[in-house]
Design a protein around this motif. Structure first.
Motif, PDB file in Angstrom:
ATOM      1  N   GLU A 192       0.886  -1.179   0.000  1.00 43.77           N
ATOM      2  CA  GLU A 192       0.000   0.000   0.000  1.00 43.77           C
ATOM      3  C   GLU A 192       0.914   1.216   0.000  1.00 43.77           C
ATOM      4  O   GLU A 192       2.042   1.157   0.503  1.00 43.77           O
ATOM      5  N   GLU A 243      -4.028   7.467  -2.731  1.00 48.66           N
ATOM      6  CA  GLU A 243      -4.354   7.434  -1.302  1.00 48.66           C
ATOM      7  C   GLU A 243      -4.182   8.807  -0.647  1.00 48.66           C
ATOM      8  O   GLU A 243      -3.275   9.568  -0.992  1.00 48.66           O
ATOM      9  N   GLU A 308     -15.740  -3.461  -4.470  1.00 48.17           N
ATOM     10  CA  GLU A 308     -15.070  -2.269  -3.925  1.00 48.17           C
ATOM     11  C   GLU A 308     -14.271  -1.500  -4.979  1.00 48.17           C
ATOM     12  O   GLU A 308     -13.439  -2.049  -5.674  1.00 48.17           O
TER      13      GLU A 308
HETATM   14  N1  GAP Z   1      -4.120   1.697   2.497  1.00 51.08           N
HETATM   15  C1  GAP Z   1      -5.346   0.986   2.560  1.00 51.08           C
HETATM   16  C2  GAP Z   1      -5.489  -0.050   1.559  1.00 51.08           C
HETATM   17  O1  GAP Z   1      -4.546  -0.375   0.833  1.00 51.08           O
HETATM   18  P1  GAP Z   1      -7.207  -1.688   0.505  1.00 51.08           P
HETATM   19  O2  GAP Z   1      -8.691  -1.748   0.670  1.00 51.08           O
HETATM   20  O3  GAP Z   1      -6.440  -2.927   0.698  1.00 51.08           O
HETATM   21  O4  GAP Z   1      -6.728  -0.568   1.511  1.00 51.08           O
HETATM   22  C3  GAP Z   1      -7.369   0.171  -1.298  1.00 51.08           C
HETATM   23  O5  GAP Z   1      -6.880  -1.095  -0.925  1.00 51.08           O
HETATM   24  C4  GAP Z   1      -7.810   0.143  -2.748  1.00 51.08           C
HETATM   25  O6  GAP Z   1      -6.751  -0.361  -3.573  1.00 51.08           O
HETATM   26  C5  GAP Z   1      -8.987  -0.794  -3.016  1.00 51.08           C
HETATM   27  O7  GAP Z   1     -10.219  -0.139  -2.768  1.00 51.08           O
HETATM   28  C6  GAP Z   1      -8.817  -1.111  -4.483  1.00 51.08           C
HETATM   29  O8  GAP Z   1      -9.378  -0.098  -5.296  1.00 51.08           O
HETATM   30  C7  GAP Z   1      -7.299  -1.096  -4.644  1.00 51.08           C
HETATM   31  N2  GAP Z   1      -6.772  -2.470  -4.628  1.00 51.08           N
HETATM   32  C8  GAP Z   1      -6.475  -3.211  -3.527  1.00 51.08           C
HETATM   33  N3  GAP Z   1      -5.997  -4.409  -3.898  1.00 51.08           N
HETATM   34  C9  GAP Z   1      -5.991  -4.434  -5.248  1.00 51.08           C
HETATM   35  C10 GAP Z   1      -5.597  -5.394  -6.236  1.00 51.08           C
HETATM   36  N4  GAP Z   1      -5.077  -6.562  -5.900  1.00 51.08           N
HETATM   37  N5  GAP Z   1      -5.736  -5.066  -7.547  1.00 51.08           N
HETATM   38  C11 GAP Z   1      -6.233  -3.858  -7.911  1.00 51.08           C
HETATM   39  N6  GAP Z   1      -6.598  -2.919  -7.026  1.00 51.08           N
HETATM   40  C12 GAP Z   1      -6.486  -3.191  -5.723  1.00 51.08           C
END
Ligand code: GAP
Length: 482
Positions: A192, A243, A308
């Protein structure tokens, strides 16, 4: 109206028109990695620009940051990722397929669970072939790498070769040394972007002299070794995040949380996503991440169902406290009114660029009947459209080409353009409609007499004649503020 693009149609459009290609396609691809083509990179850049404009440029209380992808590995111990950023994984002993056990449990509950008896923690049978599944193993999603001149495979191979003929005590001591060396060199590709913001809290706050409440925004790559990447670019192993960490006084966090949910929801609406395809869902307590007190998700109606797009979490003071504890540096805010050092609370709107890409394209896609034919049109917001203006000479006639080239030269410094002179004008309009170009400029034989061109509107297909001398301002007025 639900989106008209099925997943298959979407994947095919992305490939055919140069939005998204399979990563390393000529070698058979690699699961969870995608390449954005000429139109894809434009759309992606426009999404990021629109986000930055809304959350940094237009706000008095936000600044930006671009932190490194590889960070000191202690960051990930402090953040809790080394300990908890893992998914339960199971393998089928018969067909060898691999699954996320938690997803299986949700999607294919075992019969006892369906009848209200206490469910087994995870399914035991493969949903594909009925074979027996292994017991779940926790799998950390962070990609590991090694910093510095260390080649893990070569080191271990050499150690094993040297071991032949040596006694076991010496052998295990040598492997232990090697393991220590590897541990010291281990780093992670960030899962992240958020942690780059937390560790720079003090740097940014003191250099920008921001007073609470204020936020730091960042766009960048993130990496997760997902057990089951899928649904095209929805769940990738390499993706981009946008973010915000918004720092506020404890006690005002819930109010700021509401503010950011509204702000972020409005941003999707502002750039064209229809209300009926967007919803806000509050997570249940058992769905919350280890750092969150409360989280709302903005979800989009993707072809596979509501999923999401963005999470907006109340991370409390968890991260700043943990980094203070692990680094020994006090990450606090000095309140000069009260003379107190406080640890701010954090609201974190976290969006995925790739998921926004999917949602904006899917929502913009439309098909309509025009003179007995189906017209596919991507009604993207002009600020997001990869190409803003297409320059189309009526034909390749030698008298038209120099004028068309002159018009193209005039437009290129102002807009992302395409020049297209292949096939009939009707077909060229359709090609531009399908990639979402808001305006086409046509140069015809009248242009040679009146120094005017036709502007054709993507959505209404209406045409107006405009002098070349006024063309740039006429297009700017129509396209609005990018
Ligand atoms: N800092 C908080 C965080 O990373 P998360 O819900 O795990 O939270 C945030 O991720 C956003 O990142 C998600 O809402 C999604 O849009 C994107 N995201 C997370 N994992 C992903 C993946 N494997 N592939 C594409 N987008 C992803």
């Amino acid at each position: 109206m639900a989106p008209k693009l099925t997943m298959d149609k979407f994947v095919s459009l992305c490939k055919r028109r140069g939005f998204v290609f399979q990563g390393s396609e000529i070698y058979g691809g690699i699961g969870g990695f995608w390449d954005y083509g000429p139109l894809g990179v434009e759309l992606k850049n426009n999404i990021k620009r629109a986000w930055w404009k809304a959350v940094v440029q237009e706000r008095p209380d936000m600044v930006g940051l671009d932190a490194a992808i590889v960070m000191n590995p202690r960051v990930w111990v402090a953040s809790g990722h080394v300990e908890t950023f893992a998914d339960p994984m199971v393998d089928c002993k018969s067909c060898k397929r691999r699954f996320r056990a938690d997803e299986l449990a949700r999607e294919h509950p075992e019969p006892e669970a369906a009848h209200g008896h206490a469910p087994p923690a995870y399914p035991t049978r493969c949903p594909e072939c009925g074979g027996e599944l292994t017991a779940p193993r926790m799998f950390n999603l962070m990609f590991r790498t090694y910093v510095g001149p260390i080649d893990v495979e070569a080191e271990f191979t050499r150690a094993i070769q040297e071991l032949q003929g040596e006694d076991w005590e010496r052998a295990s001591a040598r492997i232990r040394d090697l393991k220590d060396e590897l541990d010291r060199a281990t780093a992670y590709l960030r899962p992240e972007t958020a942690q780059g913001i937390f560790v720079n809290f003090d740097n940014v706050q003191t250099t920008s002299r921001k007073k609470l409440p204020f936020g730091i925004a960042q766009i960048g790559k993130a990496f997760r070794n997902e057990v089951t990447p899928g649904n095209f670019i929805f769940r990738d192993r390499e993706f981009e995040q946008m973010e915000i960490e918004f720092f506020c006084r404890p006690g005002t966090d819930e109010e700021w949380h509401r503010h950011w949910v509204e702000e972020r929801y409005s941003w999707y609406r502002r750039y064209g996503i229809r209300e009926e395809n967007l919803r806000v869902r509050r997570l249940e307590p058992d769905e919350l991440a280890h750092y969150a007190k409360d989280t709302y998700e903005i979800e989009y109606l993707f072809p596979m169902g509501w999923s999401e797009l963005e999470g907006i979490a109340n991370r409390t003071d968890f991260d700043l406290r943990r980094h203070s504890e692990y680094s020994g540096r006090q990450l606090t805010y000095f309140d000069d009114e009260t003379g107190e050092h406080i640890v701010p609370y954090v609201i974190e709107p976290s969006a995925g660029v790739d998921r926004c890409f999917m949602a904006f394209m899917m929502d913009a896609y439309d098909e309509e009947e025009v003179r007995g034919e189906t017209r596919a049109v991507l009604r993207l917001h002009p600020a997001l459209a990869p190409v803003k203006v297409a320059v189309l000479p009526l034909s390749r006639h030698e008298d038209l080409v120099p004028v068309a080239r002159r018009v193209w030269d005039l437009l290129r410094p102002h807009f992302m353009t395409q020049y297209d002179d292949a096939q009939s004008i009707g077909r060229r309009y359709r090609r531009q409609d399908e990639i979402g170009t808001p305006y086409c400029v046509t140069i015809d034989f009248d242009t040679l007499q009146d120094e005017a061109v036709t502007i054709r509107d993507r959505d209404s297909m209406a045409q107006v004649r405009v002098p070349i001398a006024n063309l740039v301002s006429a297009l700017k007025e129509r396209l609005g503020d990018p």
